[in-house]
Design an enzyme around this catalytic site. Structure first.
Site, PDB file in Angstrom:
ATOM      1  N   ASP A 171      14.757   2.862   4.753  1.00 52.07           N
ATOM      2  CA  ASP A 171      14.013   2.247   4.189  1.00 52.07           C
ATOM      3  C   ASP A 171      14.751   1.051   2.791  1.00 52.07           C
ATOM      4  OD1 ASP A 171      12.094   3.634   5.986  1.00 52.07           O
ATOM      5  OD2 ASP A 171      10.626   4.754   4.160  1.00 52.07           O
ATOM      6  N   GLY A 203       4.142   3.497   4.751  1.00 50.63           N
ATOM      7  CA  GLY A 203       5.136   2.830   6.271  1.00 50.63           C
ATOM      8  C   GLY A 203       5.512   1.574   5.738  1.00 50.63           C
ATOM      9  N   SER A 238       6.544   1.231   0.310  1.00 52.91           N
ATOM     10  CA  SER A 238       6.183   1.554  -1.534  1.00 52.91           C
ATOM     11  C   SER A 238       7.347   2.177  -1.725  1.00 52.91           C
ATOM     12  CB  SER A 238       4.740   1.421  -1.707  1.00 52.91           C
ATOM     13  OG  SER A 238       4.174   2.942  -1.354  1.00 52.91           O
ATOM     14  N   ALA A 271      10.183   3.379  -1.752  1.00 52.10           N
ATOM     15  CA  ALA A 271      11.618   2.492  -2.205  1.00 52.10           C
ATOM     16  C   ALA A 271      12.250   1.562  -2.591  1.00 52.10           C
ATOM     17  CB  ALA A 271      12.496   2.402  -1.126  1.00 52.10           C
ATOM     18  N   PRO A 314       0.532  -1.121  -0.518  1.00 47.92           N
ATOM     19  CA  PRO A 314       0.533   0.139  -0.079  1.00 47.92           C
ATOM     20  C   PRO A 314       0.991   1.336  -0.240  1.00 47.92           C
ATOM     21  CG  PRO A 314      -0.830  -1.250   2.260  1.00 47.92           C
ATOM     22  CD  PRO A 314       0.203  -2.249   1.028  1.00 47.92           C
ATOM     23  N   VAL A 315       0.509   2.444  -0.961  1.00 48.84           N
ATOM     24  CA  VAL A 315       1.093   3.440  -1.084  1.00 48.84           C
ATOM     25  C   VAL A 315       1.247   4.455   0.589  1.00 48.84           C
ATOM     26  CG1 VAL A 315       0.962   5.779  -2.608  1.00 48.84           C
ATOM     27  CG2 VAL A 315       1.024   3.119  -2.920  1.00 48.84           C
TER      28      VAL A 315
HETATM   29  C1  MEV Z   1      10.096   6.039   7.423  1.00 47.43           C
HETATM   30  O1  MEV Z   1       9.693   4.802   6.868  1.00 47.43           O
HETATM   31  C2  MEV Z   1      10.668   6.085   8.385  1.00 47.43           C
HETATM   32  C3  MEV Z   1      10.959   7.508   8.729  1.00 47.43           C
HETATM   33  O2  MEV Z   1      12.457   7.968   9.841  1.00 47.43           O
HETATM   34  C4  MEV Z   1      12.504   8.187   7.928  1.00 47.43           C
HETATM   35  C5  MEV Z   1      13.423   8.121   7.305  1.00 47.43           C
HETATM   36  O3  MEV Z   1      14.152   7.532   8.193  1.00 47.43           O
HETATM   37  O4  MEV Z   1      13.762   8.057   6.474  1.00 47.43           O
HETATM   38  C6  MEV Z   1      10.177   8.349  10.107  1.00 47.43           C
END
Ligand code: MEV
Length: 308
Positions: free
Chosen positions: A147, A100, A103, A105, A96-97
């Site tokens: 990521d 977290g 997606s 990367a 899912p876009v």
């Molecule tokens: C994003 O998956 C994780 C954060 O820590 C941002 C990052 O590390 O670039 C929120």
């Protein structure tokens, strides 16, 4: 035809603080993935079909900062391809876009590898990772690079920005339930908001980042010592610190509470926050029950995954 795929990822501990040099732990999530097929085209130009995001277009009609177009333009530049090839590029993804799960990367890494292989410009993991980080920077402001690293190497990482990649051993496998709030929340915004807080009162937020960094460090030790049972408390502590950072939301807090009440040993938001996903650390026999309670409480989707 050349095919490539890349998994999703989930951050176990340390998001946001990782942008400020503290350690974070993340693992690949192979239950979801991005897939890319590249083949010769009978049509002139580079044709991109990405049905999940309703995209069907020739490269040159897309703005150059379009997330997919920017990968292709930058790759062609890197590989010194001067005459544009005629290509069909098909991109599908079950990640899912803006949730977290990495997606963006994953699409970047899969697309880069497929292009590199199809256009005979070999790239090793380190090169793919460095390229994907440059693309992340174009779209996410000040990303830590976690990521693209987890997605490229597809293994658990103990990540410290700017340091060489360190994997860690999970001595005893454990289970987590990932639940999606269904709220799309661009990482760039929450990372930007945290930056503004930090600029106004650095010492206050540095203290929080330190505490998060300690949680990540302790979690790594627990995993290596084969004591995953210690993760629950650490997840709860990490979630509380993320709440202080203002990156949680009512929906995330609700799912975190629900998971704990349903028997999870600990739970926290994961990734940029504000929406997207949360994770719950569960004993295997409670996984289904926790997943069911999360769905009942409004989660749009859950994934049960074993970290090993
Ligand atoms: C994003 O998956 C994780 C954060 O820590 C941002 C990052 O590390 O670039 C929120």
């Amino acid at each position: 035809m050349t095919k490539s795929s890349a998994p999703g990822k989930i951050i176990l501990f340390g998001e946001h603080a990782v942008v400020y040099g503290r350690p974070a732990l993340a693992v690949p999530v192979t239950e979801v993935q991005a897939n890319v097929d590249v083949s010769e085209s009978a049509r002139k130009g580079v044709w991109i079909g990405a049905p999940d995001v309703n995209l069907s277009a020739e490269l040159n009609v897309l703005p150059s900062d379009h997330p997919i177009a920017s990968v292709i333009h930058n790759f062609l530049f890197l590989a010194r391809v001067t005459s544009f090839p005629n290509l069909e590029i098909k991109i599908t993804s079950t990640i899912p876009v803006a949730s977290g799960l990495g997606s963006g990367a994953a699409v970047t890494v899969a697309l880069t590898r497929a292009l590199a292989s199809h256009l005979k410009h070999p790239m090793n993991d380190e090169e793919v990772n460095a390229f994907a980080y440059e693309i992340e920077k174009l779209h996410h402001g000040t990303p830590s690079g976690i990521d693209n690293t987890v997605v490229t190497y597809a293994r658990p990482v103990y990540f410290i920005k700017g340091q060489s990649i360190e994997t860690f051993k999970v001595s005893k496998p454990f289970m987590i339930v990932i639940a999606d709030t269904g709220i799309s929340a661009p990482t760039k915004e929450s990372v930007g908001d945290v930056r503004r807080l930090w600029m106004h009162d650095r010492s206050r937020w540095e203290t929080i980042f330190d505490k998060i960094g300690e949680v990540s460090f302790t979690a790594r030790r627990a995993l290596e010592a084969g004591k995953p049972e210690l993760l629950g408390e650490l997840m709860n502590e990490n979630h509380e610190l993320l709440q202080k950072l203002t990156v949680s939301s009512q929906e995330l807090d609700h799912l975190v509470e629900t998971a704990r009440r349903a028997g999870a040993l600990g739970a926290k938001l994961s990734g940029g926050g504000r929406g997207g996903n949360m994770i719950a650390f569960v004993e295997p026999e409670r996984a289904q029950a926790v997943s069911f309670s999360l769905l009942e409480a409004g989660a749009k989707n859950t994934i049960i995954t074993q970290v090993s």
